[in-house]
Design a protein around this motif. Structure first.
Motif, mmCIF file in Angstrom:
data_model
loop_
_atom_site.group_PDB
_atom_site.id
_atom_site.type_symbol
_atom_site.label_atom_id
_atom_site.label_comp_id
_atom_site.label_asym_id
_atom_site.label_seq_id
_atom_site.Cartn_x
_atom_site.Cartn_y
_atom_site.Cartn_z
ATOM 1 N N GLN B 6 -52.497 -26.454 -5.703
ATOM 2 C CA GLN B 6 -51.095 -26.490 -5.230
ATOM 3 C C GLN B 6 -50.200 -27.330 -6.208
ATOM 4 O OE1 GLN B 6 -52.206 -26.107 -0.609
ATOM 5 N NE2 GLN B 6 -49.899 -25.929 -1.018
ATOM 6 N N SER B 7 -48.893 -26.738 -6.449
ATOM 7 C CA SER B 7 -48.157 -27.642 -7.143
ATOM 8 C C SER B 7 -46.547 -27.346 -6.548
ATOM 9 C CB SER B 7 -48.147 -27.381 -8.755
ATOM 10 O OG SER B 7 -47.956 -26.162 -8.819
ATOM 11 N N PRO B 8 -45.721 -28.249 -6.955
ATOM 12 C CA PRO B 8 -46.126 -29.884 -7.113
ATOM 13 C C PRO B 8 -46.901 -30.553 -5.800
ATOM 14 C CG PRO B 8 -44.078 -29.604 -6.515
ATOM 15 C CD PRO B 8 -44.242 -28.242 -6.551
ATOM 16 N N ALA B 9 -47.377 -31.778 -5.985
ATOM 17 C CA ALA B 9 -48.069 -32.275 -4.808
ATOM 18 C C ALA B 9 -46.907 -32.877 -3.910
ATOM 19 C CB ALA B 9 -48.611 -33.663 -5.513
ATOM 20 N N THR B 10 -45.502 -33.166 -4.240
ATOM 21 C CA THR B 10 -44.474 -33.363 -3.375
ATOM 22 C C THR B 10 -43.254 -32.961 -4.258
ATOM 23 O OG1 THR B 10 -45.674 -35.704 -3.095
ATOM 24 C CG2 THR B 10 -43.117 -35.440 -2.673
ATOM 25 N N LEU B 11 -42.509 -32.269 -3.176
ATOM 26 C CA LEU B 11 -41.099 -31.764 -3.565
ATOM 27 C C LEU B 11 -40.095 -32.626 -2.975
ATOM 28 C CD1 LEU B 11 -40.289 -29.284 -5.386
ATOM 29 C CD2 LEU B 11 -40.702 -27.761 -3.284
ATOM 30 N N THR B 20 -39.602 -23.982 -3.654
ATOM 31 C CA THR B 20 -40.636 -23.059 -4.406
ATOM 32 C C THR B 20 -41.681 -23.680 -4.627
ATOM 33 O OG1 THR B 20 -38.809 -21.922 -5.550
ATOM 34 C CG2 THR B 20 -41.103 -21.804 -6.181
ATOM 35 N N LEU B 21 -42.795 -23.355 -3.665
ATOM 36 C CA LEU B 21 -44.193 -23.963 -3.882
ATOM 37 C C LEU B 21 -45.020 -23.068 -4.379
ATOM 38 C CD1 LEU B 21 -42.419 -25.043 -1.378
ATOM 39 C CD2 LEU B 21 -44.721 -25.932 -0.265
ATOM 40 N N SER B 22 -46.021 -23.427 -5.330
ATOM 41 C CA SER B 22 -46.844 -22.735 -5.934
ATOM 42 C C SER B 22 -48.337 -23.222 -5.560
ATOM 43 C CB SER B 22 -46.932 -23.117 -7.594
ATOM 44 O OG SER B 22 -47.811 -22.319 -8.502
ATOM 45 N N CYS B 23 -49.299 -22.007 -5.620
ATOM 46 C CA CYS B 23 -50.680 -22.038 -5.218
ATOM 47 C C CYS B 23 -51.343 -21.204 -6.371
ATOM 48 C CB CYS B 23 -50.989 -21.314 -4.042
ATOM 49 S SG CYS B 23 -52.757 -21.356 -3.311
ATOM 50 N N ARG B 24 -52.381 -21.871 -6.885
ATOM 51 C CA ARG B 24 -52.987 -20.913 -8.094
ATOM 52 C C ARG B 24 -54.474 -20.958 -7.689
ATOM 53 N NH1 ARG B 24 -51.577 -21.535 -14.166
ATOM 54 N NH2 ARG B 24 -49.991 -20.269 -13.483
ATOM 55 N N ALA B 25 -55.255 -19.960 -7.928
ATOM 56 C CA ALA B 25 -56.438 -19.565 -7.500
ATOM 57 C C ALA B 25 -57.374 -19.767 -8.823
ATOM 58 C CB ALA B 25 -56.771 -18.338 -6.713
ATOM 59 N N SER B 26 -58.469 -20.249 -8.444
ATOM 60 C CA SER B 26 -59.695 -20.439 -9.956
ATOM 61 C C SER B 26 -60.046 -19.084 -10.373
ATOM 62 C CB SER B 26 -60.604 -21.345 -9.522
ATOM 63 O OG SER B 26 -61.602 -20.879 -8.336
ATOM 64 N N LEU B 73 -44.814 -19.697 -2.394
ATOM 65 C CA LEU B 73 -44.017 -19.867 -1.023
ATOM 66 C C LEU B 73 -42.577 -20.278 -1.273
ATOM 67 C CD1 LEU B 73 -44.147 -19.655 2.081
ATOM 68 C CD2 LEU B 73 -44.689 -22.012 1.942
ATOM 69 N N THR B 74 -41.760 -19.533 -0.863
ATOM 70 C CA THR B 74 -40.298 -19.843 -0.927
ATOM 71 C C THR B 74 -39.444 -19.964 0.532
ATOM 72 O OG1 THR B 74 -40.148 -18.514 -2.971
ATOM 73 C CG2 THR B 74 -38.079 -19.015 -1.880
ATOM 74 N N ILE B 75 -39.035 -21.113 0.374
ATOM 75 C CA ILE B 75 -38.108 -21.507 1.664
ATOM 76 C C ILE B 75 -36.811 -21.174 1.166
ATOM 77 C CG2 ILE B 75 -37.699 -23.012 3.524
ATOM 78 C CD1 ILE B 75 -40.397 -24.414 2.758
ATOM 79 N N SER B 76 -35.687 -20.319 1.521
ATOM 80 C CA SER B 76 -34.374 -20.083 0.731
ATOM 81 C C SER B 76 -33.614 -21.057 0.932
ATOM 82 C CB SER B 76 -34.212 -18.676 1.408
ATOM 83 O OG SER B 76 -33.898 -18.882 2.511
ATOM 84 N N SER B 77 -33.427 -21.626 2.133
ATOM 85 C CA SER B 77 -32.399 -22.959 2.541
ATOM 86 C C SER B 77 -33.101 -23.656 3.606
ATOM 87 C CB SER B 77 -31.125 -22.031 3.007
ATOM 88 O OG SER B 77 -30.099 -23.088 3.288
ATOM 89 N N LEU B 78 -33.425 -24.923 2.960
ATOM 90 C CA LEU B 78 -34.207 -25.721 3.878
ATOM 91 C C LEU B 78 -33.499 -26.213 4.816
ATOM 92 C CD1 LEU B 78 -35.766 -27.947 0.887
ATOM 93 C CD2 LEU B 78 -37.210 -26.730 2.891
ATOM 94 N N GLU B 79 -34.343 -26.145 6.118
ATOM 95 C CA GLU B 79 -33.519 -26.620 7.418
ATOM 96 C C GLU B 79 -34.289 -27.856 7.877
ATOM 97 O OE1 GLU B 79 -31.320 -25.290 9.464
ATOM 98 O OE2 GLU B 79 -30.930 -23.649 8.381
ATOM 99 N N THR B 102 -48.728 -29.355 -0.465
ATOM 100 C CA THR B 102 -47.708 -29.672 -1.321
ATOM 101 C C THR B 102 -46.624 -30.321 -0.008
ATOM 102 O OG1 THR B 102 -47.630 -28.090 -2.998
ATOM 103 C CG2 THR B 102 -45.572 -28.914 -2.012
ATOM 104 N N LYS B 103 -46.354 -31.603 -0.164
ATOM 105 C CA LYS B 103 -45.347 -32.131 0.872
ATOM 106 C C LYS B 103 -43.960 -31.830 0.645
ATOM 107 C CE LYS B 103 -44.124 -36.617 2.952
ATOM 108 N NZ LYS B 103 -44.648 -38.090 3.052
ATOM 109 N N VAL B 104 -43.054 -31.438 1.219
ATOM 110 C CA VAL B 104 -41.780 -31.096 1.066
ATOM 111 C C VAL B 104 -40.879 -32.133 1.972
ATOM 112 C CG1 VAL B 104 -39.854 -29.589 1.471
ATOM 113 C CG2 VAL B 104 -42.070 -28.781 0.811
ATOM 114 N N GLU B 105 -40.312 -33.061 1.137
ATOM 115 C CA GLU B 105 -39.702 -34.392 1.776
ATOM 116 C C GLU B 105 -38.329 -34.336 1.470
ATOM 117 O OE1 GLU B 105 -41.525 -37.776 -0.194
ATOM 118 O OE2 GLU B 105 -40.176 -37.606 -1.715
ATOM 119 N N ILE B 106 -37.587 -34.934 2.343
ATOM 120 C CA ILE B 106 -36.039 -35.210 2.206
ATOM 121 C C ILE B 106 -35.718 -36.030 1.058
ATOM 122 C CG2 ILE B 106 -33.939 -35.873 3.356
ATOM 123 C CD1 ILE B 106 -35.494 -35.011 6.270
ATOM 124 N N LYS B 107 -34.868 -35.472 0.244
ATOM 125 C CA LYS B 107 -34.657 -36.430 -1.123
ATOM 126 C C LYS B 107 -33.249 -37.371 -0.630
ATOM 127 C CE LYS B 107 -32.639 -35.836 -5.565
ATOM 128 N NZ LYS B 107 -32.437 -34.680 -6.723
#
Lengths: 123, 107
Positions: B6-11, B20-26, B73-79, B102-107
């Motif tokens: 998964q990337s990035p590790a933190t957003l 926008t969160l990414s997941c890549r399989a081997s 995985l897309t979250i269109s507008s973060l709540e 992936t951790k989605v944190e508040i900027k």
């Protein structure tokens, strides 16, 4: 309302055994495959064990890290799944979640989870 | 064993922004991929199954896409309640595996 409730966690010494239970309610327990998923402190999720419904033979799958030490089973008459953990190691320390596989929608994804039970392996 | 990266590790984002969160399989998992959300002290919750299907009760701002080895995985507008850790998971083959999150944190 679908509910899964785990119990049986606690502090145990390395090399000893522990049995976890997962009691389901609010759905036809016997129709669903079930898994145990664990999460070490501060870490990610790790799938541990899986058991199919009796209709599909009740067969099991295990992660390599626990194969030969852990045994998953089910008692559909009482809506309970078990995880028997033998020869415990310090690296087995984690919160253990019971998770249900969906069978109508979200087929074979973990559509409901319990709240987890903490297992600490330490001397 | 299929490894999910998964990337990035933190957003770090602000409420209202798009995530926008990414997941890549081997190796290919076809469309057998799910996404889960986990908040501190809580069990994970299924968001998306079969790459692009929202689970019951999941808001429309969550969407999934991809097939084969690359998924988003897309979250269109973060709540405010969306700030959490997100995991992808494959059910294409045994053992079932999860990405590292992936951790989605508040900027």
């Amino acid at each position: 309302e679908v509910q899964l409730v785990e119990s049986g966690g606690g502090l145990v010494q390395p090399g000893r055994s522990l049995r976890l239970s997962c009691t389901g309610s609010g759905f036809t327990f016997g129709n669903h495959p079930l898994s145990w998923v664990r999460q070490a402190p501060g870490k990610g999720l790790e799938w541990v064990a899986f058991i199919r419904s009796k209709a599909y033979g009740g067969t099991t799958e295990y992660a390599a890290s626990v194969k030969g030490r852990f045994t998953i089973s089910r008692d559909d008459s009482n809506s309970i799944a078990y995880l028997q953990m033998n020869s415990l190691k310090t690296e087995d320390t984690a919160v253990y979640y019971c998770a249900r596989d969906g069978v109508e929608m979200a087929t074979y994804y973990f559509d409901y989870w319990g709240q987890g039970t903490l297992v600490t392996v330490s001397s | 064993e299929i490894v999910l990266t998964q990337s990035p590790a933190t957003l770090s984002l602000s409420p209202g922004e798009r995530a926008t969160l990414s997941c890549r399989a081997s190796q290919s998992v076809s469309s057998y991929l799910g996404w889960y959300q986990q908040k501190p002290g809580q069990a994970p919750r299924l968001l998306i199954y079969a790459a692009s299907n929202r689970a019951t009760g999941i808001p429309a701002r969550f969407s999934g896409s991809g097939s084969g080895t690359d998924f988003t995985l897309t979250i269109s507008s973060l709540e405010p309640e969306d700030f959490a850790v997100y995991y992808c998971q494959q059910r294409s083959s045994w053992p079932r595996t999860f990405g590292q999150g992936t951790k989605v944190e508040i900027k």
